[in-house]
Design a protein around this motif. Structure first.
Motif, PDB file in Angstrom:
ATOM      1  N   PHE A  43       0.832  -1.205   0.000  1.00 20.78           N
ATOM      2  CA  PHE A  43       0.000   0.000   0.000  1.00 20.78           C
ATOM      3  C   PHE A  43       0.862   1.249   0.000  1.00 20.78           C
ATOM      4  O   PHE A  43       1.931   1.283   0.618  1.00 20.78           O
ATOM      5  CB  PHE A  43      -0.905   0.010   1.239  1.00 20.78           C
ATOM      6  CG  PHE A  43      -1.959  -1.051   1.195  1.00 20.78           C
ATOM      7  CD1 PHE A  43      -3.229  -0.778   0.710  1.00 20.78           C
ATOM      8  CD2 PHE A  43      -1.692  -2.339   1.643  1.00 20.78           C
ATOM      9  CE1 PHE A  43      -4.203  -1.748   0.661  1.00 20.78           C
ATOM     10  CE2 PHE A  43      -2.661  -3.328   1.605  1.00 20.78           C
ATOM     11  CZ  PHE A  43      -3.915  -3.031   1.106  1.00 20.78           C
ATOM     12  N   PHE A  44       0.341   2.312  -0.677  1.00 18.03           N
ATOM     13  CA  PHE A  44       1.065   3.569  -0.797  1.00 18.03           C
ATOM     14  C   PHE A  44       0.128   4.752  -0.588  1.00 18.03           C
ATOM     15  O   PHE A  44      -1.051   4.674  -0.908  1.00 18.03           O
ATOM     16  CB  PHE A  44       1.699   3.708  -2.190  1.00 18.03           C
ATOM     17  CG  PHE A  44       2.630   2.591  -2.543  1.00 18.03           C
ATOM     18  CD1 PHE A  44       3.948   2.612  -2.126  1.00 18.03           C
ATOM     19  CD2 PHE A  44       2.173   1.515  -3.283  1.00 18.03           C
ATOM     20  CE1 PHE A  44       4.814   1.572  -2.448  1.00 18.03           C
ATOM     21  CE2 PHE A  44       3.024   0.468  -3.613  1.00 18.03           C
ATOM     22  CZ  PHE A  44       4.351   0.501  -3.192  1.00 18.03           C
ATOM     23  N   ASP A  45       0.678   5.843  -0.122  1.00 14.81           N
ATOM     24  CA  ASP A  45      -0.055   7.093   0.065  1.00 14.81           C
ATOM     25  C   ASP A  45       0.221   8.000  -1.140  1.00 14.81           C
ATOM     26  O   ASP A  45       0.926   8.994  -1.047  1.00 14.81           O
ATOM     27  CB  ASP A  45       0.385   7.773   1.366  1.00 14.81           C
ATOM     28  CG  ASP A  45      -0.352   9.070   1.641  1.00 14.81           C
ATOM     29  OD1 ASP A  45      -1.306   9.386   0.910  1.00 14.81           O
ATOM     30  OD2 ASP A  45       0.035   9.780   2.583  1.00 14.81           O
ATOM     31  N   ARG A  46      -0.336   7.626  -2.291  1.00 12.16           N
ATOM     32  CA  ARG A  46      -0.163   8.399  -3.521  1.00 12.16           C
ATOM     33  C   ARG A  46      -1.150   7.890  -4.558  1.00 12.16           C
ATOM     34  O   ARG A  46      -1.723   6.820  -4.389  1.00 12.16           O
ATOM     35  CB  ARG A  46       1.263   8.292  -4.040  1.00 12.16           C
ATOM     36  CG  ARG A  46       1.716   6.874  -4.333  1.00 12.16           C
ATOM     37  CD  ARG A  46       3.130   6.879  -4.913  1.00 12.16           C
ATOM     38  NE  ARG A  46       3.767   5.594  -4.924  1.00 12.16           N
ATOM     39  CZ  ARG A  46       3.477   4.590  -5.743  1.00 12.16           C
ATOM     40  NH1 ARG A  46       2.535   4.697  -6.639  1.00 12.16           N
ATOM     41  NH2 ARG A  46       4.140   3.451  -5.673  1.00 12.16           N
ATOM     42  N   PRO A  47      -1.329   8.631  -5.637  1.00 10.67           N
ATOM     43  CA  PRO A  47      -2.200   8.149  -6.711  1.00 10.67           C
ATOM     44  C   PRO A  47      -1.605   6.896  -7.357  1.00 10.67           C
ATOM     45  O   PRO A  47      -0.382   6.714  -7.349  1.00 10.67           O
ATOM     46  CB  PRO A  47      -2.234   9.309  -7.717  1.00 10.67           C
ATOM     47  CG  PRO A  47      -1.760  10.498  -6.958  1.00 10.67           C
ATOM     48  CD  PRO A  47      -0.844   9.984  -5.891  1.00 10.67           C
ATOM     49  N   PRO A  48      -2.452   6.045  -7.935  1.00  4.25           N
ATOM     50  CA  PRO A  48      -1.932   4.828  -8.554  1.00  4.25           C
ATOM     51  C   PRO A  48      -1.104   5.118  -9.801  1.00  4.25           C
ATOM     52  O   PRO A  48      -1.383   6.040 -10.554  1.00  4.25           O
ATOM     53  CB  PRO A  48      -3.194   4.037  -8.915  1.00  4.25           C
ATOM     54  CG  PRO A  48      -4.306   5.012  -8.908  1.00  4.25           C
ATOM     55  CD  PRO A  48      -3.898   6.132  -7.998  1.00  4.25           C
ATOM     56  N   GLY A  49      -0.072   4.307  -9.973  1.00  6.99           N
ATOM     57  CA  GLY A  49       0.758   4.370 -11.167  1.00  6.99           C
ATOM     58  C   GLY A  49       0.499   3.139 -12.015  1.00  6.99           C
ATOM     59  O   GLY A  49      -0.523   2.452 -11.858  1.00  6.99           O
ATOM     60  N   ASN A  50       1.418   2.806 -12.842  1.00  5.96           N
ATOM     61  CA  ASN A  50       1.294   1.673 -13.742  1.00  5.96           C
ATOM     62  C   ASN A  50       1.161   0.359 -12.957  1.00  5.96           C
ATOM     63  O   ASN A  50       2.013   0.036 -12.139  1.00  5.96           O
ATOM     64  CB  ASN A  50       2.513   1.626 -14.666  1.00  5.96           C
ATOM     65  CG  ASN A  50       2.338   0.629 -15.785  1.00  5.96           C
ATOM     66  OD1 ASN A  50       1.214   0.289 -16.162  1.00  5.96           O
ATOM     67  ND2 ASN A  50       3.446   0.167 -16.327  1.00  5.96           N
TER      68      ASN A  50
END
Length: 191
Positions: A43-50
């Motif tokens: 999980f990440f605190d950012r918009p999704p990337g590829n």
């Protein structure tokens, strides 16, 4: 859908810091990776990337009913040890809520009063008494709400500390070590 990839044995990386941040709900992302022959979700605190998927994070917030619009995104919340996760319609908008039911607060009574007053509850999971001794002392419940229907699935997860690191600079013998909480799915209650 997030809940369909969470099977027994799945490891959840990076979620603890996000879910325990005490912030209002926020959008992040996750990706599915392989770790040592097992499936893991990072999980990440950012918009999704590829190759990543959007998710709304709903942290536990003391003395309140933390809530957010579903907005077509799956919503994940944890560490449930007696709180309630519910989806409901408010002003014709599908919302998700994490109800703090700590005995020292009045949120359980406030939630029950809202339901009695006619709040349209779509799905609700009360975690009170749902952690069994068989799940272990560090077990908690994690809930995921489906972004389109509001249906709530729940998972018992174990918590353990894990360490990871990376080299600070190219050709440098020094590594930066970090510690985080690793959740591992130990049972699934489904919808």
């Amino acid at each position: 859908m997030l809940s369909t990839v969470m099977k027994v044995g799945t490891k959840l990386l990076g979620l603890s810091a996000l879910i325990n941040s005490g912030r209002p709900a926020f959008d992040g992302c996750y990706r599915i990776v392989g770790v040592g022959g097992a499936s893991a979700i990072e999980f990440f605190d950012r918009p999704p990337g590829n190759g990543e998927y959007p998710v709304r994070i709903l942290p536990y917030r003391t003395k309140m009913i933390a809530s957010a619009a579903l907005a077509g995104r799956d919503v994940i919340s944890s560490e449930f040890t007696g709180c309630v996760m519910a989806s409901f319609k408010e002003d014709h908008v599908l919302q998700i809520g994490h109800v703090d039911t700590n005995a020292a607060t009045s949120q359980r009574a406030a939630w029950d009063a809202r339901k009695t007053a006619g709040l349209e509850v779509v799905s609700e999971y009360d975690t009170t008494g749902k952690i069994q001794d068989a799940h272990g002392a560090g077990a908690v419940i994690l809930c995921v709400a489906d972004g389109s229907s509001g249906a709530i699935s729940h998972f018992h997860v174990s918590k353990s500390r894990y360490e990871y690191g990376h080299t600070k600079a190219a050709k440098s013998p020094f590594t930066e070590r970090k510690f985080d909480t690793l959740y591992t799915v130990i049972s699934s209650g489904g919808y």
